[in-house]
Design a protein around this motif. Structure first.
Motif, PDB file in Angstrom:
ATOM      1  N   ILE A  86       0.834  -1.204   0.000  1.00 20.94           N
ATOM      2  CA  ILE A  86       0.000   0.000   0.000  1.00 20.94           C
ATOM      3  C   ILE A  86       0.868   1.253   0.000  1.00 20.94           C
ATOM      4  CG2 ILE A  86      -1.625   1.342   1.395  1.00 20.94           C
ATOM      5  CD1 ILE A  86      -2.792  -1.436   2.269  1.00 20.94           C
ATOM      6  N   VAL A  87       1.879   1.290   0.849  1.00 18.27           N
ATOM      7  CA  VAL A  87       2.766   2.454   0.904  1.00 18.27           C
ATOM      8  C   VAL A  87       3.431   2.677  -0.452  1.00 18.27           C
ATOM      9  CG1 VAL A  87       4.918   3.348   1.879  1.00 18.27           C
ATOM     10  CG2 VAL A  87       3.188   2.343   3.384  1.00 18.27           C
ATOM     11  N   GLN A  88       3.950   1.617  -1.033  1.00 24.77           N
ATOM     12  CA  GLN A  88       4.629   1.744  -2.324  1.00 24.77           C
ATOM     13  C   GLN A  88       3.668   2.230  -3.406  1.00 24.77           C
ATOM     14  OE1 GLN A  88       6.350  -1.929  -3.725  1.00 24.77           O
ATOM     15  NE2 GLN A  88       7.279  -0.988  -5.528  1.00 24.77           N
ATOM     16  N   ALA A  89       2.462   1.664  -3.424  1.00 26.05           N
ATOM     17  CA  ALA A  89       1.488   2.029  -4.450  1.00 26.05           C
ATOM     18  C   ALA A  89       1.009   3.462  -4.270  1.00 26.05           C
ATOM     19  CB  ALA A  89       0.303   1.065  -4.418  1.00 26.05           C
ATOM     20  N   MET A  90       0.829   3.902  -3.034  1.00 27.87           N
ATOM     21  CA  MET A  90       0.401   5.282  -2.801  1.00 27.87           C
ATOM     22  C   MET A  90       1.494   6.260  -3.211  1.00 27.87           C
ATOM     23  SD  MET A  90      -1.797   5.019   0.773  1.00 27.87           S
ATOM     24  CE  MET A  90      -2.300   6.739   0.702  1.00 27.87           C
ATOM     25  N   GLN A  91       2.735   5.927  -2.924  1.00 21.20           N
ATOM     26  CA  GLN A  91       3.837   6.792  -3.341  1.00 21.20           C
ATOM     27  C   GLN A  91       3.930   6.846  -4.865  1.00 21.20           C
ATOM     28  OE1 GLN A  91       6.949   4.817  -1.139  1.00 21.20           O
ATOM     29  NE2 GLN A  91       6.774   6.214   0.607  1.00 21.20           N
ATOM     30  N   GLU A  92       3.739   5.714  -5.502  1.00 18.68           N
ATOM     31  CA  GLU A  92       3.792   5.653  -6.966  1.00 18.68           C
ATOM     32  C   GLU A  92       2.712   6.531  -7.589  1.00 18.68           C
ATOM     33  OE1 GLU A  92       5.151   4.109 -10.734  1.00 18.68           O
ATOM     34  OE2 GLU A  92       6.019   3.962  -8.728  1.00 18.68           O
ATOM     35  N   ASN A  93       1.528   6.552  -6.961  1.00 19.88           N
ATOM     36  CA  ASN A  93       0.383   7.295  -7.506  1.00 19.88           C
ATOM     37  C   ASN A  93       0.215   8.682  -6.896  1.00 19.88           C
ATOM     38  OD1 ASN A  93      -1.422   5.375  -9.348  1.00 19.88           O
ATOM     39  ND2 ASN A  93      -0.534   4.126  -7.714  1.00 19.88           N
ATOM     40  N   GLU A  94       1.143   9.058  -6.020  1.00 21.81           N
ATOM     41  CA  GLU A  94       1.109  10.372  -5.365  1.00 21.81           C
ATOM     42  C   GLU A  94      -0.209  10.600  -4.619  1.00 21.81           C
ATOM     43  OE1 GLU A  94       2.103  13.252  -8.348  1.00 21.81           O
ATOM     44  OE2 GLU A  94       4.224  12.699  -8.339  1.00 21.81           O
ATOM     45  N   VAL A  95      -0.666   9.549  -3.951  1.00 23.42           N
ATOM     46  CA  VAL A  95      -1.827   9.634  -3.062  1.00 23.42           C
ATOM     47  C   VAL A  95      -1.291   9.679  -1.633  1.00 23.42           C
ATOM     48  CG1 VAL A  95      -3.980   8.550  -2.311  1.00 23.42           C
ATOM     49  CG2 VAL A  95      -3.205   8.279  -4.681  1.00 23.42           C
ATOM     50  N   LYS A  96      -1.769  10.614  -0.838  1.00 23.70           N
ATOM     51  CA  LYS A  96      -1.188  10.829   0.484  1.00 23.70           C
ATOM     52  C   LYS A  96      -2.038  10.330   1.649  1.00 23.70           C
ATOM     53  CE  LYS A  96       2.816  12.898  -0.089  1.00 23.70           C
ATOM     54  NZ  LYS A  96       4.064  12.311   0.486  1.00 23.70           N
ATOM     55  N   ARG A  97      -3.366  10.491   1.581  1.00 23.51           N
ATOM     56  CA  ARG A  97      -4.200  10.272   2.779  1.00 23.51           C
ATOM     57  C   ARG A  97      -4.568   8.808   2.912  1.00 23.51           C
ATOM     58  NH1 ARG A  97      -4.936  10.566   7.389  1.00 23.51           N
ATOM     59  NH2 ARG A  97      -6.372  11.930   8.534  1.00 23.51           N
ATOM     60  N   LEU A  98      -4.217   8.230   4.055  1.00 22.48           N
ATOM     61  CA  LEU A  98      -4.447   6.811   4.312  1.00 22.48           C
ATOM     62  C   LEU A  98      -5.075   6.623   5.689  1.00 22.48           C
ATOM     63  CD1 LEU A  98      -4.024   3.725   3.792  1.00 22.48           C
ATOM     64  CD2 LEU A  98      -1.732   4.019   4.807  1.00 22.48           C
ATOM     65  N   LEU A  99      -6.148   5.836   5.741  1.00 23.89           N
ATOM     66  CA  LEU A  99      -6.716   5.349   6.994  1.00 23.89           C
ATOM     67  C   LEU A  99      -6.468   3.853   7.037  1.00 23.89           C
ATOM     68  CD1 LEU A  99     -10.197   7.161   6.952  1.00 23.89           C
ATOM     69  CD2 LEU A  99      -7.943   8.088   7.484  1.00 23.89           C
ATOM     70  N   PHE A 100      -5.769   3.394   8.067  1.00 24.03           N
ATOM     71  CA  PHE A 100      -5.314   2.003   8.113  1.00 24.03           C
ATOM     72  C   PHE A 100      -5.687   1.411   9.466  1.00 24.03           C
ATOM     73  CE2 PHE A 100      -2.411  -1.528   8.457  1.00 24.03           C
ATOM     74  CZ  PHE A 100      -2.181  -1.958   7.162  1.00 24.03           C
ATOM     75  N   VAL A 101      -6.451   0.312   9.440  1.00 23.84           N
ATOM     76  CA  VAL A 101      -6.924  -0.322  10.670  1.00 23.84           C
ATOM     77  C   VAL A 101      -5.888  -1.323  11.164  1.00 23.84           C
ATOM     78  CG1 VAL A 101      -8.737  -1.712  11.730  1.00 23.84           C
ATOM     79  CG2 VAL A 101      -9.329  -0.022   9.970  1.00 23.84           C
TER      80      VAL A 101
END
Length: 212
Positions: A86-101
């Motif tokens: 998830i971290v790698q994919a968000m960085q790749e897509n320049e998505v910042k906001r994450l809610l993680f349970v």
């Protein structure tokens, strides 16, 4: 404002509570990601898009993140590997906001004897949750880690928040409450930014959750 929300692990009970809350309380578009789309109920909404895939599959997760504003992850299985993906994919897509349970007890923040009860029931899963949380915290994402108390199916929204350095309160919280909290953060992304929060129903302190 219309936002696009990706929910990873969309067939889980917490995710379903969140989906219902988003549909009832927002106009956001939802992208639901899970292994088997046939397991989803028919939400009868034109705001939902479904993608199949495994949360450890970088290519599948990255493709699901295209053009989304917020990522929500409520997963099981290889959570430490899923967090890395998830971290790698968000960085790749320049998505910042994450809610993680994650899970209560990962910070040894639960008072005794409830902490022993948590460790007994989660076993070695607790260490996997810890590794996943560390991966998220060490990233450059704008994350909120959510540590729910023991989850119930009660039809109620009733919760309070504790911070990472505070003693955990209570023993239980409804899935509907966690879904409502996710919607509240999605509406106000500055809430609990880069924080690790515990979530419980007030006045449920004890040695163990009630037999619900």
């Amino acid at each position: 404002m219309t936002r696009r929300v990706l929910i990873l692990g969309a067939n889980g009970k917490v995710s379903k509570a969140a989906i219902n809350s988003f549909l009832e309380n927002t106009t956001y578009t939802l992208r639901l990601f899970l292994r088997d789309a046939n397991r989803l109920p028919d939400y009868a909404s034109d705001r939902i898009r479904v993608r199949e895939g495994d949360a450890t599959d970088f290519e599948a997760v990255s493709a699901a993140m295209a053009d989304v504003d917020i990522v929500i992850a409520s997963l099981s299985g290889d959570l430490d590997q899923e967090a890395e993906t998830i971290v790698q994919a968000m960085q790749e897509n320049e998505v910042k906001r994450l809610l993680f349970v994650t899970a209560l007890g990962v910070n040894n923040e639960v008072p005794q004897p409830f902490q022993d009860w948590v460790e007994e029931h989660l076993g070695n899963r607790l260490e996997i949750y810890r590794k996943a949380a560390q991966t998220i915290e060490q990233s450059d994402l704008d994350y909120t880690l959510i540590r729910p108390a023991w989850l119930t199916n009660l039809n109620e929204v009733d919760y309070e928040i504790t911070k990472k350095d505070e003693t955990f309160k209570g023993t239980e919280v409804s899935r509907k409450s966690i879904g409502a909290l996710m919607v509240e953060i999605a509406k106000h992304p500055e809430l609990y930014s880069c924080e690790d929060i515990g979530v419980n129903k007030p006045n449920t302190d004890g040695d163990a959750p009630r037999d619900l």
